[in-house]
Design an enzyme around this catalytic site. Structure first.
Site, mmCIF file in Angstrom:
data_model
loop_
_atom_site.group_PDB
_atom_site.id
_atom_site.type_symbol
_atom_site.label_atom_id
_atom_site.label_comp_id
_atom_site.label_asym_id
_atom_site.label_seq_id
_atom_site.Cartn_x
_atom_site.Cartn_y
_atom_site.Cartn_z
ATOM 1 N N HIS A 196 31.386 -80.269 76.893
ATOM 2 C CA HIS A 196 32.480 -81.239 76.953
ATOM 3 C C HIS A 196 32.034 -82.574 77.528
ATOM 4 O O HIS A 196 32.740 -83.571 77.393
ATOM 5 C CB HIS A 196 33.671 -80.670 77.744
ATOM 6 C CG HIS A 196 33.463 -80.550 79.221
ATOM 7 N ND1 HIS A 196 33.057 -79.385 79.823
ATOM 8 C CD2 HIS A 196 33.635 -81.435 80.228
ATOM 9 C CE1 HIS A 196 32.981 -79.558 81.128
ATOM 10 N NE2 HIS A 196 33.329 -80.796 81.395
ATOM 11 N N ASP A 226 30.447 -73.827 76.429
ATOM 12 C CA ASP A 226 30.443 -75.114 77.122
ATOM 13 C C ASP A 226 29.032 -75.501 77.561
ATOM 14 O O ASP A 226 28.809 -75.963 78.679
ATOM 15 C CB ASP A 226 31.391 -75.103 78.327
ATOM 16 C CG ASP A 226 31.745 -76.515 78.777
ATOM 17 O OD1 ASP A 226 31.597 -77.448 77.972
ATOM 18 O OD2 ASP A 226 32.152 -76.687 79.947
ATOM 19 N N SER A 302 30.410 -82.269 86.246
ATOM 20 C CA SER A 302 30.216 -81.339 85.142
ATOM 21 C C SER A 302 28.838 -81.504 84.523
ATOM 22 O O SER A 302 28.392 -82.611 84.228
ATOM 23 C CB SER A 302 31.273 -81.556 84.062
ATOM 24 O OG SER A 302 32.445 -80.869 84.365
#
Length: 537
Positions: A196, A226, A302
């Site tokens: 993402h 992911d 992230s």
């Protein structure tokens, strides 16, 4: 911003078996938006005030005249496509330039003796690994219809009222983190991050602690896991972090996160492993077997590394729980390693299956089977020469768990199975004649050929490649779900559920996701027109 953020008000499971956190979303409060074209500057406020007092017809005329005078050169342009895997960024159209401030160079301050008590294990680990941690900036050029009256109508209404209005382009820039790895010693310059973080990007750049800013290209990405893999072509002397194992992690042991939260480059936070084997729901589905940590993870973290006290990679930071502080999640490095191997080998992760068909359990079926609650998946068929058949699974068995994660229904079964590759070993919990049992099996790759054969059996249609996007239906079986719906040879399938179909491989991937669904929405093109239809199986 780049972080999965789970909404407040949802319970979390305290211990195995782990009940998943309730559905969440990917929040992006850290994203910066900059217009790629100057549109509607001076005079907008005055025109809006005047519009309030004008009749609708006068408003239309005034709008068109104003646009004709003020924007003679403004024309609709298509945004560049997202990055294509395994293609240099510089060779792809529409790449947006990316710049960030130069970070400080690595190294300990002078005058600190090597035996100083200040050189704790955390300090030594950070000093060793920080050069391999990168800040990632992405640019994504998006197109939106121009709205001359944002205070009076929304964009959709403006587009319907003024279909000839031009579009405006915006470059959206986002921040994230990543870490340089060399998984097998033969792939230098590989950056591991979250899928993402780079989703939809038209340009990617990585920024090292030594001040270098380098273009990166996408090798492969998988949203179910992911995980994304980037390559920095031509770069020399790139450091790499050592990949440990996540199989021996212990709750309570110290862990370290390094990332780019809110754009603060190479921020270090510490904490402990709070729990193992957590499962959470996000927009794309469910992510299982996560590491839970109280290490501070914020927007921009992230894709950054989670390290043990030795400075070894044990996880990739990916999510936070929105309701409370100190609840973050990371993808275990062993799981990430298996995905990286497939992405480096073929640019994608093949879907897997066990070879079973099944149905949901309602209250009546649960009572007949003697179940305390209506949950699990009832096995209705076991295909020959599949992992389930070889392991001894039978029709009539009720699947209740995969690797300790509860199976609530057939959708939950598919969602859980998407977390595994053909390199994993699964422990399948089941109920058989009122007794519990566990079977061990290794999933098999759900091949395109198998998907097409099972689609013919389940949906009653055969497909082939079509000119342009989609797959063409070349046969519809009599009395099948496709026949009852009215599908016919020559129809083109452009979308299955939420999955856009450009070719046969896309169709196979989509069928793998919806193969047990009792009803699925298709977008069908026929005679130059498109239709959404609901296929009931």
């Amino acid at each position: 911003m780049f972080i999965h953020k789970l909404p407040p008000g949802h319970a979390m499971s305290p211990q195995r078996p782990h009940h998943p956190v309730s559905p969440g979303r990917i929040a992006r409060p850290g994203r910066v938006v900059r217009s790629g074209r100057v549109v509607w500057a001076a005079g907008q406020a005055a025109l809006t005030q005047a519009a309030l007092a004008l009749p609708r017809l006068t408003l239309v005329i005034l709008t068109l005249v104003t646009l004709a005078i003020a924007f003679p050169a403004l024309a609709a342009e298509s945004p560049p496509p997202p990055l294509v895997a395994d293609q240099p960024v510089s060779s792809q159209p529409g790449r947006a330039a990316i710049t960030v401030p130069t970070p400080r160079a690595p190294g300990l301050p002078p005058g600190i003796p090597d035996n100083s008590p200040r050189l704790t294990p955390v300090v030594r680990a950070v000093n060793a690994v920080a050069p391999a941690v990168v800040n990632i900036t992405t640019a994504r050029v998006v197109e939106r219809n121009f709205n001359p009256f944002p205070g009076l109508m929304d964009d959709e209404a403006a587009r319907e009222m003024f279909p000839s209005l031009p579009t405006q382009r915006q470059t959206r820039r986002s921040l994230g983190s990543g870490v340089i790895i060399n998984p097998d010693g033969g792939h230098p310059g590989i950056v591991l991050t979250n899928a993402h973080v780079i989703a939809g990007a038209t340009g990617i750049a990585v920024h090292l602690l030594d001040g270098r800013s380098l273009d990166a290209e996408l090798l492969g990405s998988d949203t179910d896991f992911d995980i994304a893999v980037l390559r920095v072509p031509g770069a020399q002397n790139l450091p790499a972090v050592k990949m440990a194992t996540s199989s021996d992690l212990m709750p309570g042991e110290t862990v370290i996160a390094i990332g780019n939260p809110f754009g603060f480059a190479h921020t270090v936070t510490t904490g402990v492993v709070s729990a193992l084997g957590r499962s959470i729901k996000v927009e794309q589905g469910m992510i299982t077997d996560l590491i839970q940590t109280d290490t501070a993870i914020n927007p921009g973290n992230s894709g950054g590394p989670l390290l043990n006290i030795m400075g070894e990679l044990i996880g990739i930071n990916t999510a936070v729980y929105a309701k409370g502080e100190g609840i973050g999640f990371a993808i275990p490095v062993d799981k990430a390693r298996r995905v990286v191997e497939e992405l480096l080998g073929q640019g994608r992760v093949d879907p897997v299956w066990l070879g079973v068909l099944g149905q949901d359990i309602d209250q009546r079926t649960a009572a007949w089977l003697g179940l305390k609650r209506a949950s699990g998946m009832l096995v209705t068929d076991v295909l020959q020469d599949t992992p389930a058949a070889r392991a001894g699974l039978r029709p009539g068995d009720v699947l209740v768990s995969l690797n300790g994660n509860p199976v609530e229904d057939k959708d939950g079964y598919i969602m859980l199975l998407r977390n595994y590759t053909h390199r994993d070993t699964l422990e399948v919990g089941l109920l058989r004649e009122g007794k519990t049992a566990t079977l061990r099996m290794t999933p098999a790759v759900f091949t395109q050929d198998m998907a097409e054969r099972l689609a013919e059996r389940r949906w009653g249609l055969r497909v082939q490649e079509a000119q342009g996007n989609g797959v063409r239906i070349n046969a519809v079986l009599p009395n099948s779900p496709a026949a009852r719906l009215g599908l016919a040879p020559g129809d083109v399938v452009r979308q299955v559920g939420s999955v856009r179909v450009a070719n046969s491989r896309d169709f196979a991937q989509a069928f793998a996701r919806y193969r047990l669904a009792g009803k699925v929405t298709l977008f069908i093109q026929r005679g130059g027109k498109g239709y959404y239809v609901s296929l009931a199986v």
